[in-house]
Enzyme design. Structure first.
Site, PDB file in Angstrom:
ATOM      1  N   ASP A  52      -3.986  30.508  12.983  1.00  0.00           N
ATOM      2  CA  ASP A  52      -3.709  31.037  14.316  1.00  0.00           C
ATOM      3  C   ASP A  52      -3.729  29.863  15.272  1.00  0.00           C
ATOM      4  OD1 ASP A  52      -3.156  33.688  15.638  1.00  0.00           O
ATOM      5  OD2 ASP A  52      -4.583  32.806  17.040  1.00  0.00           O
ATOM      6  N   PHE A  81       8.878  22.900  16.511  1.00  0.00           N
ATOM      7  CA  PHE A  81       9.223  24.251  16.973  1.00  0.00           C
ATOM      8  C   PHE A  81       8.376  24.581  18.203  1.00  0.00           C
ATOM      9  CE2 PHE A  81       5.530  26.837  15.609  1.00  0.00           C
ATOM     10  CZ  PHE A  81       4.873  25.928  14.794  1.00  0.00           C
ATOM     11  N   HIS A 121      -2.459  19.478  15.428  1.00  0.00           N
ATOM     12  CA  HIS A 121      -3.550  20.437  15.244  1.00  0.00           C
ATOM     13  C   HIS A 121      -3.491  21.035  13.834  1.00  0.00           C
ATOM     14  CE1 HIS A 121       0.177  22.066  16.596  1.00  0.00           C
ATOM     15  NE2 HIS A 121      -0.215  23.323  16.636  1.00  0.00           N
TER      16      HIS A 121
END
Ligand code: ITT
Length: 194
Positions: free
Chosen positions: A69, A148, A177
């Site tokens: 996430d 993206f 990340h």
């Protein structure tokens, strides 16, 4: 070893496979969840939503699952769009336009990408969870075609004014990340096998 990657986002899967390969890991194959995978992401944090997705995939498949996430947190917007990054506006370009307009009045354009990864066992229990972060700031205009999402408007710290979308795939994965979070997961899996 097969691991279900609990996502519907093909960009994430592509990066996951690139990061795994460039880390020299050959014995893990990420496979997609079944078509009816449709978790309700109603958590309040990246970590909660990551667990919801991994657990749902493990429940559906009875296999070890990994979820990502992630999102963009902007200081002057009090951390927005954050966990709502995918839902900030209807299309990727509309999300970028909305972000640039929201940040325009502010001098402080500092931001970070966050990726929370959770690995769950076949019964849905947590095997490992950690996060990766990548710091930068929001550009005044978009540049680059790689990556993206918000990559064209994210100037990466230490990359001479280049946006994430102007870096090569390898350069993005090294500092991103997602790269930082996934390498921790891969280290954990390697430690279980040794
Ligand atoms: P799944 O939940 O199916 O994995 P999703 O795209 O909906 O796919 P998230 O809820 O985690 O995933 O939202 C992530 C959003 O954050 C993503 O759609 C982008 O808008 C943004 N994002 C995450 N990682 C990014 C990256 O590496 N570069 C640019 N934008 C990113």
């Amino acid at each position: 070893m097969k691991i279900v990657f609990a996502t519907s986002n093909p960009h994430k899967l592509k990066e996951l496979n690139e990061i795994t390969a460039s880390y020299g890991v050959k014995d893990i194959e990420f496979i997609l969840p079944p078509k009816d995978f449709d978790p309700l992401e109603d958590g309040k944090t990246f970590e909660e939503n990551s667990l919801i997705k991994a657990r749902e995939a493990s429940k559906l498949t009875g296999m070890i699952s990994l979820a990502d996430d992630s999102g963009l947190c902007v200081e002057c917007l009090n951390g927005a769009p954050g966990i709502y990054s995918a839902r900030y506006a209807p299309t990727p370009q509309a999300r970028i336009d909305k972000l640039l307009a929201a940040v325009a009045p502010y001098k402080n354009r500092k931001a970070k990408f966050v990726c929370a990864m959770t690995l769950t066992n076949s019964d849905g229990s947590i095997l490992f969870a950690d996060r990766g972060e990548c710091f930068g700031e929001i550009a005044h205009k978009q540049a680059g075609t790689g990556g993206f999402g918000y990559d064209p408007v994210f100037l990466v710290d230490g990359k001479d004014g280049l946006t994430m979308a102007e870096l090569s795939e390898d350069e993005k994965n090294e500092v991103s990340h997602r790269g930082r979070a996934l390498r921790k997961v891969l280290d954990f899996l390697a430690s279980q096998n040794s």
